[in-house]
Every structure is written in structure tokens, then in C-alpha cells.
Design a protein around this motif. Structure first.
Motif, short mmCIF file in Angstrom:
data_model
loop_
_atom_site.label_atom_id
_atom_site.label_comp_id
_atom_site.label_asym_id
_atom_site.label_seq_id
_atom_site.Cartn_x
_atom_site.Cartn_y
_atom_site.Cartn_z
N GLY A 9 -16.24 3.65 7.48
CA GLY A 9 -17.37 4.34 6.86
C GLY A 9 -16.89 5.03 5.60
N ASN A 10 -17.53 6.13 5.24
CA ASN A 10 -17.19 6.81 3.99
C ASN A 10 -15.70 7.15 3.88
OD1 ASN A 10 -19.79 6.70 3.03
ND2 ASN A 10 -20.35 8.73 3.75
N MET A 11 -15.19 7.93 4.84
CA MET A 11 -13.80 8.39 4.72
C MET A 11 -12.80 7.29 5.04
SD MET A 11 -14.03 11.23 3.37
CE MET A 11 -12.26 11.38 3.24
N GLY A 12 -13.13 6.42 5.97
CA GLY A 12 -12.23 5.30 6.28
C GLY A 12 -12.03 4.41 5.08
N ARG A 13 -13.13 4.11 4.39
CA ARG A 13 -13.02 3.27 3.19
C ARG A 13 -12.25 3.98 2.09
NH1 ARG A 13 -16.97 -1.07 0.64
NH2 ARG A 13 -15.75 -1.48 -1.25
N ILE A 14 -12.54 5.27 1.89
CA ILE A 14 -11.81 6.03 0.87
C ILE A 14 -10.31 6.02 1.17
CG2 ILE A 14 -11.36 8.40 0.07
CD1 ILE A 14 -14.44 8.80 0.19
N LEU A 15 -9.96 6.17 2.45
CA LEU A 15 -8.55 6.15 2.84
C LEU A 15 -7.90 4.82 2.48
CD1 LEU A 15 -6.14 7.41 4.36
CD2 LEU A 15 -7.11 6.48 6.47
N VAL A 16 -8.55 3.73 2.84
CA VAL A 16 -8.00 2.39 2.55
C VAL A 16 -7.84 2.19 1.05
CG1 VAL A 16 -8.50 -0.08 2.62
CG2 VAL A 16 -8.87 1.33 4.66
N GLU A 17 -8.89 2.49 0.29
CA GLU A 17 -8.85 2.26 -1.15
C GLU A 17 -7.81 3.13 -1.84
OE1 GLU A 17 -13.51 0.95 -1.89
OE2 GLU A 17 -12.96 3.06 -2.02
N ALA A 18 -7.70 4.38 -1.40
CA ALA A 18 -6.72 5.28 -2.02
C ALA A 18 -5.29 4.83 -1.73
CB ALA A 18 -6.94 6.71 -1.52
N LEU A 19 -5.02 4.44 -0.50
CA LEU A 19 -3.67 4.01 -0.14
C LEU A 19 -3.26 2.76 -0.94
CD1 LEU A 19 -3.66 4.49 3.74
CD2 LEU A 19 -2.42 5.86 2.05
N ILE A 20 -4.21 1.86 -1.14
CA ILE A 20 -3.89 0.65 -1.90
C ILE A 20 -3.77 0.96 -3.39
CG2 ILE A 20 -4.73 -1.62 -2.62
CD1 ILE A 20 -6.07 -1.86 0.14
N ASP A 21 -4.75 1.66 -3.95
CA ASP A 21 -4.73 1.95 -5.38
C ASP A 21 -3.59 2.89 -5.76
OD1 ASP A 21 -6.91 0.35 -5.57
OD2 ASP A 21 -8.36 1.93 -5.98
N GLY A 22 -3.18 3.75 -4.81
CA GLY A 22 -2.06 4.64 -5.05
C GLY A 22 -0.72 3.97 -4.82
N LYS A 23 -0.78 2.67 -4.47
CA LYS A 23 0.43 1.87 -4.23
C LYS A 23 1.29 2.44 -3.11
CE LYS A 23 0.50 0.16 -8.99
NZ LYS A 23 -0.45 -0.92 -8.63
N ALA A 24 0.62 3.13 -2.18
CA ALA A 24 1.32 3.60 -0.99
C ALA A 24 1.59 2.44 -0.05
CB ALA A 24 0.50 4.67 -0.28
N VAL A 25 0.68 1.46 -0.06
CA VAL A 25 0.81 0.28 0.78
C VAL A 25 0.28 -0.93 0.02
CG1 VAL A 25 0.50 1.61 2.92
CG2 VAL A 25 -1.48 0.57 1.82
N SER A 26 0.60 -2.10 0.51
CA SER A 26 0.02 -3.33 -0.03
C SER A 26 -1.18 -3.71 0.82
CB SER A 26 1.04 -4.46 0.00
OG SER A 26 1.39 -4.77 1.34
N PRO A 27 -2.16 -4.41 0.27
CA PRO A 27 -3.32 -4.82 1.07
C PRO A 27 -2.93 -5.59 2.33
CG PRO A 27 -3.76 -5.18 -1.26
CD PRO A 27 -2.31 -4.78 -1.15
N SER A 28 -1.89 -6.39 2.25
CA SER A 28 -1.50 -7.22 3.39
C SER A 28 -0.92 -6.42 4.55
CB SER A 28 -0.48 -8.27 2.95
OG SER A 28 0.69 -7.66 2.43
N SER A 29 -0.62 -5.15 4.31
CA SER A 29 -0.09 -4.31 5.39
C SER A 29 -1.19 -3.60 6.16
CB SER A 29 0.89 -3.27 4.82
OG SER A 29 0.21 -2.33 4.02
N LEU A 30 -2.45 -3.80 5.76
CA LEU A 30 -3.57 -3.11 6.37
C LEU A 30 -4.38 -4.02 7.30
CD1 LEU A 30 -4.74 -1.04 3.30
CD2 LEU A 30 -4.07 -0.07 5.50
N VAL A 31 -4.69 -3.47 8.47
CA VAL A 31 -5.54 -4.15 9.45
C VAL A 31 -6.71 -3.22 9.74
CG1 VAL A 31 -5.63 -5.25 11.71
CG2 VAL A 31 -3.46 -5.15 10.47
#
Length: 273
Positions: A9-31
């Protein structure tokens, strides 16, 4: 390390997008997963490497670090579903304030933490509030702090200041957005300025204010002193604020804490505390 996100939802999506855009993780590391799978698929459309699973259980089975980003009333049910498939190597993180790490530890036996994000994290700014369970391994504490350094300033807090801290960092952007909109509306109502121009001016002012504070040029009190010249126009405006604000912010915190107590009552029933 595989990172699972249950609830986009709102915060879950923000968390995913921030972690990827902040280069904390790669998209392929997210499930990820969501009750409405289409919401999770929307994220995958933006970040094709992200893996979408059909259920929280599948996310847990394919992740090491699991973020539970659902409403407080749904956390217990999610934890019950995934608990049998968690090992001591996992770490479960809730992002909701009414549920304590102690309560999380009554349902799962692995490391647990609570991380309360802010919408400001989407801009790779603001604060992330952290509280760790008594069984949380040091490696997970370090991993979480390192992850959130990419998107925010991680700050470890004690349980007793969870609500007020969340009011400031998570609710604060909405409160100040509302105040700014009222500021703009008053300008339009009392003068000849149009709403679009007033909105641009107010938005850029807020961005500049944030930069002044971030770069350490001024503190809040010294900034007010610099702008509020004795006998000047700003001072007249400050007088009105001092006279008319009253205890409005005290009432805001009273209201949020009252709702928090109500939420606690509901979650305590589920966690039997």
C-alpha cells in the motif's frame, strides 16, 4: 540477502521505491506481495527485477529480511501465517507504531525490529525510527541501520516515545502540508495573488527552509531571529501567530495519542497483552 515486503500500500510501496532509488538494494533482491496483487504488479512494472509472490507465506519462504507493511489489525494474522516457516536466521520488521517489538516476539522466534518510515524517505530524506527486540541479532541491527542510511537518518528510539516521534516524522509532513495549504488559501483570499503562484512560492520557500536547516546555516530559533527584524513586517505576523495559535499543537498530540491508545486496545486483544 533477499528482502521481502508484505503489503505494498502507501508505505510499503514508498519503502520499496526508496530502497531501490537510494541504491540500498537492487530490484532483484526484493520479493513482494499484496492482498490486491495488481498493486504489487504495478511496482514490478516500474522495477522489472522485483519478484512478485502470491502470498505472505511465499514471501517469507523466499526472503531473509521480511517487512510487514500491513494495517495494525492485520499484522497478527500475517505473523501467524508466516511464523511456522521462519528460522533463527530470519528477521521480521513491522512498520506500524501500535505494535511493540515485545508483541512481535510473542508470535515469532526469530530476530524482530520495528522501523517506522516517513513519506520523506521517498525523497531519500527525513528520519526512520528504529526499535529492536531483545533477541534481535547484532548483524540485523547493523544491516537495518545500513539499509536505511541510504534513504533517511536512522534513529533508534525507546518504546515510550514511539507515538510522539511518529507524530513528528511520519504524521508531520501531512500536518505541515495542511498548514501550508491554509497559508496559501489565506494569501489568495486576502490579496490579489493567484493560487498557482502562491503555491509555487510557498513550496519553494519550504524547500529552501529545509536546505538552510540541513546545511546547518541556522537553527529554528536563529532563523526566526534573522528574518524577524525588530519593528518589521515579519514581527507583526509573528504577533498574530502567538496570539491566535493557542494550544493547537498540544491538542494535535492529545488527539493522536488518544487514537493511538484506541489502536493499542485493539492490537493488545490479538496479542493477548
Amino acid at each position: 540477502m533477499k528482502i521481502g515486503v508484505i503489503g505494498t500500500g502507501n508505505m510499503g510501496r514508498i519503502l520499496v521505491e526508496a530502497l531501490i532509488d537510494g541504491k540500498a538494494v537492487s530490484p532483484s533482491s526484493l520479493v513482494i506481495t499484496n492482498r490486491t496483487i495488481a498493486k504489487a504488479m504495478n511496482i514490478k512494472n516500474s522495477y522489472p527485477g522485483v519478484e512478485v509472490e502470491e502470498s505472505p507465506l511465499n514471501v517469507a519462504m523466499n526472503s531473509d529480511l521480511i517487512f510487514v507493511c500491513v494495517k495494525p489489525k492485520d499484522v497478527y494474522q500475517v505473523l501467524q501465517k508466516i511464523s511456522p516457516h521462519l528460522t533463527s536466521n530470519h528477521c521480521v520488521v513491522s512498520i506500524t507504531s501500535p505494535i511493540s517489538v515485545e508483541q512481535l516476539e510473542t508470535v515469532v522466534t526469530c530476530s524482530v525490529a520495528r522501523v517506522i518510515p516517513s513519506i520523506t524517505n521517498r525523497a531519500l530524506a527525513g528520519v526512520s525510527l528504529m526499535t529492536f527486540g531483545t533477541r534481535c541479532e547484532e548483524k540485523w541491527k547493523a544491516n537495518l541501520k545500513e539499509l536505511f542510511t541510504h534513504v533517511s537518518r536512522p534513529l533508534e528510539i525507546e518504546e515510550e516515545i514511539t507515538r510522539v516521534s511518529s507524530d513528528i516524522v511520519s504524521c508531520g509532513p501531512a500536518f505541515y502540508s495542511y498548514l501550508t495549504r491554509r497559508f496559501i488559501q489565506a494569501a489568495v483570499s486576502e490579496t490579489k495573488i493567484d493560487e498557482e503562484t502562491a503555491t509555487i512560492l510557498a513550496s519553494e520557500m519550504l524547500i529552501g527552509l529545509g536546505e538552510l536547516l540541513r546545511k546547518g546555516f541556522y537553527t529554528l530559533p536563529t532563523l526566526q531571529e534573522k528574518v524577524c527584524v525588530k519593528g518589521g513586517i515579519t514581527g507583526e505576523g509573528i504577533k498574530v501567530l502567538e496570539a491566535e495559535l493557542g494550544e493547537i499543537f498540544e491538542h494535535v498530540f492529545q488527539a493522536t495519542h488518544e487514537k493511538f491508545e484506541e489502536d493499542l486496545g485493539e492490537t493488545n486483544k490479538q496479542f493477548k497483552r
